[in-house]
Design a protein around this motif. Structure first.
Motif, mmCIF file in Angstrom:
data_model
loop_
_atom_site.group_PDB
_atom_site.id
_atom_site.type_symbol
_atom_site.label_atom_id
_atom_site.label_comp_id
_atom_site.label_asym_id
_atom_site.label_seq_id
_atom_site.Cartn_x
_atom_site.Cartn_y
_atom_site.Cartn_z
ATOM 1 N N LYS A 156 -36.088 -32.057 33.707
ATOM 2 C CA LYS A 156 -36.922 -31.144 32.923
ATOM 3 C C LYS A 156 -36.326 -30.996 31.517
ATOM 4 O O LYS A 156 -35.117 -30.755 31.382
ATOM 5 C CB LYS A 156 -37.005 -29.789 33.631
ATOM 6 C CG LYS A 156 -37.812 -28.761 32.863
ATOM 7 C CD LYS A 156 -36.926 -27.818 32.085
ATOM 8 C CE LYS A 156 -37.692 -26.966 31.111
ATOM 9 N NZ LYS A 156 -36.826 -25.995 30.414
ATOM 10 N N GLY B 124 -41.059 -19.416 30.038
ATOM 11 C CA GLY B 124 -39.894 -20.127 30.567
ATOM 12 C C GLY B 124 -40.223 -20.912 31.829
ATOM 13 O O GLY B 124 -39.354 -21.508 32.461
ATOM 14 N N ASP C 187 -39.261 -24.717 33.869
ATOM 15 C CA ASP C 187 -38.180 -24.925 34.853
ATOM 16 C C ASP C 187 -38.761 -24.811 36.268
ATOM 17 O O ASP C 187 -38.419 -25.581 37.171
ATOM 18 C CB ASP C 187 -37.101 -23.828 34.732
ATOM 19 C CG ASP C 187 -36.387 -23.816 33.396
ATOM 20 O OD1 ASP C 187 -36.340 -24.861 32.744
ATOM 21 O OD2 ASP C 187 -35.877 -22.740 33.010
ATOM 22 N N LYS D 262 -30.971 -16.722 30.421
ATOM 23 C CA LYS D 262 -32.235 -17.383 30.098
ATOM 24 C C LYS D 262 -32.217 -18.891 30.361
ATOM 25 O O LYS D 262 -33.264 -19.537 30.400
ATOM 26 C CB LYS D 262 -32.506 -17.137 28.602
ATOM 27 C CG LYS D 262 -33.883 -17.551 28.147
ATOM 28 C CD LYS D 262 -34.001 -17.516 26.637
ATOM 29 C CE LYS D 262 -35.353 -18.097 26.248
ATOM 30 N NZ LYS D 262 -35.266 -18.879 25.027
HETATM 31 MG MG MG Z 1 -36.255 -22.233 29.157
#
Ligand code: MG
Ligand code: ADP
Ligand code: ASP
Length: 453
Positions: A5, A199, A202, A257
């Motif tokens: 990723k 986010g 992921d 994060k």
């Molecule tokens: Mg990220």
């Protein structure tokens, strides 16, 4: 089979994209490559949507910036023979986006679903660029196989439907060497575009890794690995070479994060290791997140890392009745509001994004108490910060009091008595303005002298 990723930080510029190409093309086994939007684009798409809804013409300047950024990147990284086709596909998405922004501007308002539609263009464009740039890559579109459903006003993964769709899509592609998948984006039960939360690329990668039984999930980003604190806050934070799934989960749940929290569960469940790697320093070993039995020994057992969540609120019941605290916690749990550090008596923490809804729910639930009991009250604090020290699981009952003492000695007031959040971890809330200093103080006192064996 491997899943790799690459986050926005890795696909932000022509230079970083050429690192991505080199990393992907050097793989000796088939792989799925999940990509985020070009770095910073998701924020710009949200800004464009909000500005369009606010009226005026600021949004069109933001759109122009998004347009030229994609044009430049496409020209720089896509081989000349594929330029026309790739730019044609990206340009038609940009045209669509412009039409949507104009419509929002005309209406002067925006719904959450329309905002989800607008942000989806980031990954929809980046995946075309990356697919065109890598030799023999095939595109598998997450909009075709990642499904979400609504739960308490939020999009959550519909695992059952996604499972069936992923299995069927990837069996069609079983001979492909490199499969590019846009991260983050999905469709809901009505077929409308949704996503897995900020986010979320992921998480897309982890869902696919778990479904196809990948050997490993590699998360490529812009730091050398999972570090003992956010390197933007603690300049000398150390890379952690190995973490157990549970340790990583705790660090992420309290705000690290580098990995989106829901990511760990699907791969943990299948015991697929995660490696955090640096796109800008690919030879660095990175961090291996794996089975507990592999966790390395650390001299100071209580010191793995410090995490922090910037916007949290302290909910306080004043003069609670015997059962009002458990009613509050149940109310939050029934309504999908995550609570942090419940003290079992009058306090708990919640995320700032849940504050308004929490207040409405509490006022409704305790309407009669608020009316009839003179002393009973509900208070939701101003934005505060949560800081957590994550240990290695060894019981450490005095950790909360030592945490309070350390912060107090540094002149940082602790707004809630620190709570044990797992056997070897503790967390507390501090003023939002003290976040940075609190993280640095905890890191210096509990972690700095830790040596890894
Ligand atoms: Mg990220
Ligand atoms: P990506 O675009 O690759 O998904 P993110 O910005 O989401 O990247 O995550 C990487 C960033 O996470 C790093 O640049 C770093 O600033 C931040 N970060 C916060 N906490 C940590 C931590 N404990 N270890 C490493 N990075 C961290
Ligand atoms: N582009 C999305 C975001 O910025 C998803 C991701 O990068 O993981 O939140």
């Amino acid at each position: 089979m491997k899943v790799l990723k690459f986050g926005g930080t890795s696909v932000g510029t022509p230079e970083s994209l050429s690192n991505v190409r080199a990393i992907v093309e050097s793989q000796s086994e088939p792989c799925v490559v999940t990509v985020s939007a070009l770095g910073g684009i998701t924020d710009r798409l949200i800004a464009a949507a909000d500005q369009a809804a606010a009226g005026g013409d600021v949004y069109s300047g933001i759109f122009d910036e998004i347009y030229s950024r994609h044009r430049r990147v496409c020209e720089a990284v896509v081989p000349s023979g594929y330029q026309g086709e790739a730019w044609g596909a990206v340009k038609s998405l940009l045209d669509e986006l412009e039409t949507i922004l104009k419509a929002i501007n005309l209406l002067g308002e925006i719904t959450e679903r329309t905002r989800d539609l607008v942000v989806s263009y980031g990954e929809r464009m980046s995946c075309i660029i990356v697919t065109s740039m890598i030799a023999d890559a095939r595109l598998a579109h997450s909009l075709d196989f990642i499904r979400t459903r609504r739960s308490f006003g939020k999009n959550v993964l519909d695992s059952e439907t996604s499972h069936k769709l992923i299995m069927s899509k990837f069996s069609e592609l079983k001979d492909a060497k490199t499969i590019i998948v846009p991260g983050f984006i999905a469709r809901d039960e009505d077929g409308r575009i949704s996503n897995l939360g900020r986010g979320g690329s992921d998480y897309t990668a982890a869902i696919i890794a778990a479904e196809i039984g990948a050997r490993v999930l590699e998360i490529w980003t812009d730091v050398d690995g999972f570090m003992s604190a956010d390197p933007r806050i603690v300049g000398d934070a150390m890379v952690i070479d190995r973490l157990s799934f549970v340790e990583a989960m705790e660090l992420c749940n309290f705000g690290a994060k580098v990995v989106y929290p829901p990511t760990i569960y699907p791969v943990f469940h299948k015991n697929i290791p995660i490696i955090i790697k640096n796109t800008f320093n690919p030879t660095a070993a990175g961090t291996l997140i794996g089975d507990d039995h592999n966790a390395r020994v650390i001299e100071n057992p209580e010191a793995i890392g410090v995490s922090s969540i910037a916007d949290t609120r302290l909910v306080t019941l004043t003069q609670p009745t015997a059962e009002s605290y458990s009613r509050m916690i149940n109310l939050f749990s029934r309504n999908g509001i995550e609570t942090m550090m419940p003290d079992g008596h009058k306090h708990c923490g919640i995320r700032g994004t849940d504050a308004r809804r929490a207040e409405e729910l509490l006022n409704e639930e305790f309407a009669s108490e608020l009316l009839e009991l003179g002393n009973f009250g509900i208070r939701i604090s101003e934005p505060m910060a949560t800081v957590a020290i994550i240990g290695r699981g060894q019981e450490s009952t005095d950790l909360p009091s030592r945490l309070a003492k350390t912060l107090n000695s540094a002149g940082i007031p602790v707004s809630q008595t620190p709570q044990q959040v797992s056997p070897g971890s503790a967390a507390c809330m501090v003023a939002a303005t003290d976040l940075k200093e609190a993280v640095q103080t905890i890191h210096a006192n509990f972690i700095q002298n830790t040596t890894v064996q």
